[in-house]
Write an enzyme that holds these catalytic residues in place. Sequence first.
Site, PDB file in Angstrom:
ATOM      1  N   ASN A   1      23.764 -38.198  12.704  1.00  0.00           N
ATOM      2  CA  ASN A   1      22.984 -39.419  12.473  1.00  0.00           C
ATOM      3  C   ASN A   1      23.795 -40.440  11.679  1.00  0.00           C
ATOM      4  OD1 ASN A   1      20.902 -38.222  13.782  1.00  0.00           O
ATOM      5  ND2 ASN A   1      19.413 -38.407  12.131  1.00  0.00           N
TER       6      ASN A   1
ATOM      7  N   ASP B   1      -4.295  -2.406   5.177  1.00  0.00           N
ATOM      8  CA  ASP B   1      -4.802  -1.903   6.443  1.00  0.00           C
ATOM      9  C   ASP B   1      -6.325  -1.913   6.514  1.00  0.00           C
ATOM     10  OD1 ASP B   1      -5.242   0.058   4.589  1.00  0.00           O
ATOM     11  OD2 ASP B   1      -4.180   1.650   5.658  1.00  0.00           O
TER      12      ASP B   1
ATOM     13  N   ASP C   1       0.842  -1.189   0.000  1.00  0.00           N
ATOM     14  CA  ASP C   1       0.000   0.000   0.000  1.00  0.00           C
ATOM     15  C   ASP C   1       0.877   1.239   0.000  1.00  0.00           C
ATOM     16  OD1 ASP C   1      -2.518  -1.006  -0.107  1.00  0.00           O
ATOM     17  OD2 ASP C   1      -2.849  -1.024   2.047  1.00  0.00           O
TER      18      ASP C   1
END
Length: 949
Positions: free
Chosen positions: A736, A670, A368
């Site tokens: 891992n 808004d 905006d």
Amino acid sequence: MSTRPARRETAVAAAAEPGTDVTPPARAPDRPEASAPPIATLRVPEVFAATGGSPRGLAPAEAAARRARHGPNELPPVSRRHVRRLLVAQFTDLFAVVLLVSSAITFLAYWLERPRDPATLQLALAILAVVLLNAGIGFAQEYSAERTAESLQAMVPHTCRVLRDAVRRELPARELVPGDLVVLEAGDAVPADCRLVEAQEAAVNNAALTGESDPVARVAEPVPPGPPLQTRNCLFMGTDLVAGTGKAVVFATGAATEFGRIFRLAATAPRQKTPLQLQVAVMARRVAGVALATGALLFAVRVPSGQPFVDTFVFSLGVMVALVPEGLPATLSVSLAIGVRRMARRHALVKQLLAVEALGSTSVICTDKTGTLTQAEMTVVRLWADGVPHAVTGVGYAPVGEVADAGSVRELLRAAALCGNARLVPPAGRDPWRVLGDTTEGALLVAARKAGLDPAAEEARTPRVAEHPFDSVRKLMSTVHRAADGGLFAYAKGAPLELLSRCDAVRSGGTRTPLTDDERRRVAAAADDMAGQGLRVLAVARREIAGPRPQVEEAETGLTLLGLAGMYDPPRPEVRDAVDACRRAGVRIVMVTGDHPLTAEAVARRVGIVREPDPTVVTGPQLDALDDSGLDSLLAGSTELLLCRVSPEHKMRVVTALRRRGEVVAVTGDGANDAPALKHADIGVAMGASGTDVAREAAVMVLLDDSFASITTAVGLGRSVYRNIRKFLIYLFSHNIAELAPILAATFAGFPLVPITAVQILAIDLGSDVLPALALGAEPMEPDVMNSPPRPRRERLFSAAVMGRILFLGGIQALGVCAVFFWHVNASGIPYADFTRSDPVYREAITMVQAGIVVSQFFNALAVRTDRQSVFRAGLFGNPWLLAAGCFGIGLMAAISYAPPLQAVFRTAPLAPADWAVLAAFGALLLAAEEVRKWALRRRRPRPEGGTP
């Protein structure tokens, strides 16, 4: 397809009309009784007849009956996930499902095995505890976000004034029904869709529905049919009456209102999944699949070799647990929560954790203008009188600043201040200076005070005796005042060309001189020059009245031009730097506004969005003329694009088209009209200070300061979060490999026992790894984070470079722990077949494996802090939390090795100092190898630190 205005005169007139309703056409809302004539075209008695109302208002009994028929005047409540659903969702995550099934099977194995091994029960309980811990953290984070959203209040006003049986009453707005007669005054919020039946100088601010903040005059007379928001005798829920008074008959309530139509658009839009959500889901499926497949394969290999069935199952389960990153969900949630807190400190409230990372993917921001790029405070910056421009300093509504040569423009500012209805309200508590009424008139009041005038004193000295309000036909307004000697003066202000045509003289050198054709051209040129700078231009004039109070024709003809006032909504001072940062980061900015193209382009140039001489400016009607392929071509081919005079549907269509092209779109808004686009965007960004609650509800991020600069900061923080997520993923998955490698090696070497148990793996994953991973997730934002383009929407979380780094670091760790394990068991001279779980050498060997992983992970954490830069250059102590977390993990490992109670749980043994020295040497080797890799990478592909690994 540039659509720059062809004629400057048109632009001047449009920019100067504070009351012109220029809202783009919008689809009429769905109404009951669609065949009835439009209420806007009816005379006042017909309005009462059509709605079943009365000038006395409804009777209470009739109002109650209608309320039972139409329901309350409120929007449907926003559906929220019940606490139970929120909690259950934590256990439906794929990682959680895999672990829950594993825990259940392990419990079953414990009951089936003979004799029962307490270690199996410990494993089942440990896995279940992991699931509960992850669920607790995830639930706490999401519940907190849900409650934050619920704290936003509904936009519909709480009370309103209504006539019921000719008695004025103040009622809750939710009790309004069609046919009610509402009484409105300046400053009131409109509680429902109404048709005016009385209006005295009424003006409304439709910004919540149209995006335009200019007050628009409203009348009670019938008007021709047309788009709802352009009907000049109707008021709509969610808007505000900024001037005048009136009475209006309600013709639509709740979801049947225009506001409700927009609410339905937003409510039906699905919440878009963020890129991280999609990638984590893919990662979870792949990791779970690999874990299950590997466990099943080893189970199939070991069973034919004569190993006990239950023992083989528990062994295979340990392999699966080794591959599942149990701490990842908790680490991810907390890391995102850290990003949320950092953004909140920078005035950006994020309602959904995963939206933090999505901000870092943003490639387009549809913003905006008013309030986001600008301060939403009209400010007079230039005056023109006697053929001379006069600069005005200061911005906003605070009367702080100066007017150059104020004495020459005092009469101009005095007339401008008297010819208006706005009021300047001084600070009160935390509230700053503000304007009640038309912001354009408020700006003139501020300028008058800067020139040393007191508008209230001037009003008292020359009281107003008549007013002729602004309308879109005359394009001006005028007021009549009585001077101290009893004479009358008319003051007028409005569009320069319109007012100039009504003037026959001009004030020059303090005297009235005829307005010649040359002088008219000079005034028009001055107005054009101001408009070309993006200023809203008003002309101000006066005339002396002889005789009784004049009618509008007499008051607004034969005027003497006093001068011109140029004003604009000043850009926020921090926005230009933020726009520059977006340019460097490869984030495209598209302005989407309801304002005039000339005003939009001027603001865009001031803040740096537009730099080319001829940007692409497209209006709402022109968007309507484009099909989807034409819109795609427009969005693809225009680097500097301004979309003006757009409706909610236009904005939503543009957002959808951008996402269709693969862009990650952030949208600011808004007003309630912005809610559909906010919901359809990847990241909906609402204004916290000036925005509506409907916009804040639809958005996933709320700017507490309404500034575009906060969006840019949030994008940088989002990118930083994504980098940190990759860092701790490399950290978690690399070890891992070190957990899985010795198990596989032992299987194929014929060693009958596991080199590391499932309980030890859980201790590493949750006890030693989580805190360093969290510390990596809290790494501060790197200074160059906004110097690279946004990553593609389809970029994988586990890219080839990330997987290569995991394999590189994990491979070094795997070699180290395999070496210490087999070195330890082979040095004992005991045949593999003779080893038992209680054998001291075996317990020392598995302790070495666990400690080796923990120590090497400490060095691994230091290594992954940077992608290319040497960690020594970045500073070993740059993240003290990481050092503390690593030391805690090593301390916990020492406790597992030396504390008898923990030895009994984990079946470990005390390590000698020499063992620790060997493990530290392996860790240092890992860090050195990673430093060599980074050095080679910098030599081969020199570029700034901070890119994708």
